[in-house]
Design an enzyme around this catalytic site. Structure first.
Site, PDB file in Angstrom:
ATOM      1  N   HIS A 126      -6.827  -9.382  -6.908  1.00  0.00           N
ATOM      2  CA  HIS A 126      -7.801  -8.453  -6.342  1.00  0.00           C
ATOM      3  C   HIS A 126      -9.121  -8.707  -7.069  1.00  0.00           C
ATOM      4  O   HIS A 126      -9.216  -8.526  -8.279  1.00  0.00           O
ATOM      5  CB  HIS A 126      -7.345  -7.009  -6.542  1.00  0.00           C
ATOM      6  CG  HIS A 126      -8.199  -6.006  -5.849  1.00  0.00           C
ATOM      7  ND1 HIS A 126      -7.716  -4.816  -5.367  1.00  0.00           N
ATOM      8  CD2 HIS A 126      -9.520  -5.995  -5.544  1.00  0.00           C
ATOM      9  CE1 HIS A 126      -8.676  -4.122  -4.797  1.00  0.00           C
ATOM     10  NE2 HIS A 126      -9.792  -4.823  -4.909  1.00  0.00           N
ATOM     11  N   ASN A 159      -7.561 -11.289  -2.690  1.00  0.00           N
ATOM     12  CA  ASN A 159      -7.422  -9.963  -2.096  1.00  0.00           C
ATOM     13  C   ASN A 159      -8.663  -9.137  -2.440  1.00  0.00           C
ATOM     14  O   ASN A 159      -9.281  -9.342  -3.455  1.00  0.00           O
ATOM     15  CB  ASN A 159      -6.141  -9.305  -2.642  1.00  0.00           C
ATOM     16  CG  ASN A 159      -6.002  -7.840  -2.287  1.00  0.00           C
ATOM     17  OD1 ASN A 159      -5.882  -6.987  -3.166  1.00  0.00           O
ATOM     18  ND2 ASN A 159      -6.005  -7.533  -1.005  1.00  0.00           N
ATOM     19  N   GLN A 187       7.589  -5.207  -4.148  1.00  0.00           N
ATOM     20  CA  GLN A 187       6.681  -5.032  -5.280  1.00  0.00           C
ATOM     21  C   GLN A 187       7.244  -3.990  -6.237  1.00  0.00           C
ATOM     22  O   GLN A 187       7.591  -2.875  -5.834  1.00  0.00           O
ATOM     23  CB  GLN A 187       5.287  -4.602  -4.865  1.00  0.00           C
ATOM     24  CG  GLN A 187       4.340  -4.601  -6.087  1.00  0.00           C
ATOM     25  CD  GLN A 187       2.930  -4.141  -5.793  1.00  0.00           C
ATOM     26  OE1 GLN A 187       2.713  -2.985  -5.464  1.00  0.00           O
ATOM     27  NE2 GLN A 187       1.970  -5.046  -5.936  1.00  0.00           N
ATOM     28  N   GLY A 195      -5.521  -5.744   3.247  1.00  0.00           N
ATOM     29  CA  GLY A 195      -4.911  -4.451   3.012  1.00  0.00           C
ATOM     30  C   GLY A 195      -5.227  -3.453   4.105  1.00  0.00           C
ATOM     31  O   GLY A 195      -4.612  -3.445   5.163  1.00  0.00           O
ATOM     32  N   ARG A 196      -6.230  -2.650   3.868  1.00  0.00           N
ATOM     33  CA  ARG A 196      -6.495  -1.501   4.732  1.00  0.00           C
ATOM     34  C   ARG A 196      -6.839  -1.912   6.165  1.00  0.00           C
ATOM     35  O   ARG A 196      -6.475  -1.216   7.115  1.00  0.00           O
ATOM     36  CB  ARG A 196      -7.624  -0.658   4.125  1.00  0.00           C
ATOM     37  CG  ARG A 196      -7.265  -0.138   2.744  1.00  0.00           C
ATOM     38  CD  ARG A 196      -8.451   0.488   2.038  1.00  0.00           C
ATOM     39  NE  ARG A 196      -8.796   1.766   2.621  1.00  0.00           N
ATOM     40  CZ  ARG A 196      -8.166   2.915   2.342  1.00  0.00           C
ATOM     41  NH1 ARG A 196      -7.134   2.920   1.506  1.00  0.00           N
ATOM     42  NH2 ARG A 196      -8.545   4.043   2.885  1.00  0.00           N
ATOM     43  N   MET A 236       0.853  -1.196   0.000  1.00  0.00           N
ATOM     44  CA  MET A 236       0.000   0.000   0.000  1.00  0.00           C
ATOM     45  C   MET A 236       0.883   1.238   0.000  1.00  0.00           C
ATOM     46  O   MET A 236       1.702   1.429   0.899  1.00  0.00           O
ATOM     47  CB  MET A 236      -0.936   0.001   1.218  1.00  0.00           C
ATOM     48  CG  MET A 236      -1.983  -1.109   1.188  1.00  0.00           C
ATOM     49  SD  MET A 236      -2.990  -1.200   2.689  1.00  0.00           S
ATOM     50  CE  MET A 236      -1.854  -2.084   3.791  1.00  0.00           C
ATOM     51  N   MET A 237       0.706   2.085  -1.000  1.00  0.00           N
ATOM     52  CA  MET A 237       1.529   3.273  -1.145  1.00  0.00           C
ATOM     53  C   MET A 237       1.390   4.171   0.081  1.00  0.00           C
ATOM     54  O   MET A 237       0.281   4.437   0.554  1.00  0.00           O
ATOM     55  CB  MET A 237       1.127   4.046  -2.396  1.00  0.00           C
ATOM     56  CG  MET A 237       1.503   3.336  -3.697  1.00  0.00           C
ATOM     57  SD  MET A 237       3.269   3.035  -3.874  1.00  0.00           S
ATOM     58  CE  MET A 237       3.880   4.715  -3.978  1.00  0.00           C
ATOM     59  N   CYS A 292      -2.619  -1.483  -9.956  1.00  0.00           N
ATOM     60  CA  CYS A 292      -2.819  -0.085  -9.565  1.00  0.00           C
ATOM     61  C   CYS A 292      -3.529   0.679 -10.677  1.00  0.00           C
ATOM     62  O   CYS A 292      -3.080   0.664 -11.828  1.00  0.00           O
ATOM     63  CB  CYS A 292      -1.480   0.572  -9.250  1.00  0.00           C
ATOM     64  SG  CYS A 292      -1.631   2.295  -8.725  1.00  0.00           S
TER      65      CYS A 292
END
Length: 348
Positions: free
Chosen positions: A182, A222, A81, A244-245, A29-30, A111
């Site tokens: 995803h 994901n 990544q 993720g989040r 995650m950026m 992305c």
């Protein structure tokens, strides 16, 4: 080689790498999965596979390579990544990943942002399976590390089941054996990256069907996963799950991963214990010249949903950015949260 000093004594004994498993992963995650967050995540789970933020091949080749690849050995197992589409550049960066001690190199094909699309990076590559396959083959030839791909189930204009299968088959033919999927399409025209995480509907059944169709491939699911109950449901159909989040905003969740999914004891009984174990690392980073706020922002969710958690967040938010802020800010914030005998890990 890792561009870092040895881990502090509080975690140095954990630097022997567990065998790499993708049964439970934290997504790249950026701006979030920095080395500082990953150190916290590794304290909480010894077995979760961690991923860096996406790093573009151009940044690694033409920028400060050491800075982009810097990590602490305590973070292992750890995957790098990459964002890119030029086979030669991807091969070069895969070699760097191996030289710097990473356990896996992953290609971002998911992305959806305009900025990366303009450089032929991310989800737009779903429309170019041959180019992705060429990059994967070049990376696989350049390194002994496993080469994996993280992608969507499609993009606007190329979102059929047959097109997804074509993508997977071509990339698998180039040597990729692990696909992190995803379970949403990415809409490249008209939606922001945030909207692309929420608006396109999740199609978990497509990921399940990929595993059924290609049982020889490792399929990791994901997208929108938040609870251990959901993880167990997905593990009945896939080889692994990536959060993720939720893993970022509620990092204490990770303290339950080892006992729940790996049959190993939880490293800590309370988030207080985990944070105290991180203090030597924070001190070493401060001594290296890192601003406290760059570290402390990743700690804000550690007491999520717990009495005193809001006061903890507020104190750090109001004080970590001040000139000269040091370890005392973390210690004072921690003192605002009453420590129970044990903090139950919420899994559902």
């Amino acid at each position: 080689m890792t561009s870092t000093s040895p881990a502090p004594a509080s975690i140095r004994s954990y630097t022997v790498k567990p065998s790499l498993s993708r049964r439970f992963c934290v997504a790249p995650m950026m701006d979030w999965t920095t080395s500082h967050y990953r150190y916290l995540a590794r304290l909480l789970s010894r077995h979760t596979l961690l991923y860096t933020e996406m790093v573009t091949t151009g940044a690694l080749i033409h920028g400060d390579t050491d800075r982009f690849l810097r990590h602490d050995p305590a973070e292992y197992p750890l995957a790098l990544q990459l964002g890119g589409s030029d086979a030669g550049e991807l091969a070069h960066c895969a070699k760097l990943a191996e030289q710097f001690g990473f356990d896996e190199v992953n290609l971002n094909v998911g992305c959806p942002s305009d900025r990366v699309q303009n450089n032929m990076i991310g989800a737009c590559l779903m429309a170019h399976p041959d180019r992705v396959a060429e990059g994967v083959r070049a990376m696989a030839d350049a390194t002994s590390l496993p080469v994996t791909v993280k992608h969507r189930i499609g993009i606007d204009g190329r979102d059929s089941w047959d097109q997804l299968c074509e993508f997977v088959e071509k990339v698998a033919g180039a040597g990729c054996r692990t696909f992190i999927v995803h379970a949403r399409i990415a809409i490249l025209e008209g939606l922001s990256p945030k909207e692309n995480r929420e608006i396109p509907p999740l199609k978990y059944d497509w990921v399940y069907q990929l595993k059924q169709r290609y049982p020889h491939l490792e399929i990791i699911i994901n997208g929108g996963i938040k609870t251990f109950a959901e993880v167990h449901q997905h593990l009945a159909h896939t080889d692994g799950v990536m959060l993720g989040r939720e893993a970022y905003h509620n990092p204490w969740l990770l303290a339950g991963v080892d006992p729940e999914f790996f049959g190993a004891p939880a490293p800590f009984h309370t988030p207080h214990e985990a944070l105290r174990a991180m203090l030597p690392f924070i001190r070493s980073e401060l001594e290296r010249g890192v601003y406290l706020g760059h570290i402390s922002r990743h700690l804000l969710g550690l007491f999520h949903g717990m009495p005193g958690g809001r006061q903890f967040r507020r104190y750090i938010s109001e004080n970590a950015h001040k000139a000269g802020a040091g370890l005392e800010v973390i210690e004072e914030a921690l003192a605002r949260v009453r420590e129970p005998e044990a903090s139950p890990i919420v899994t559902a």
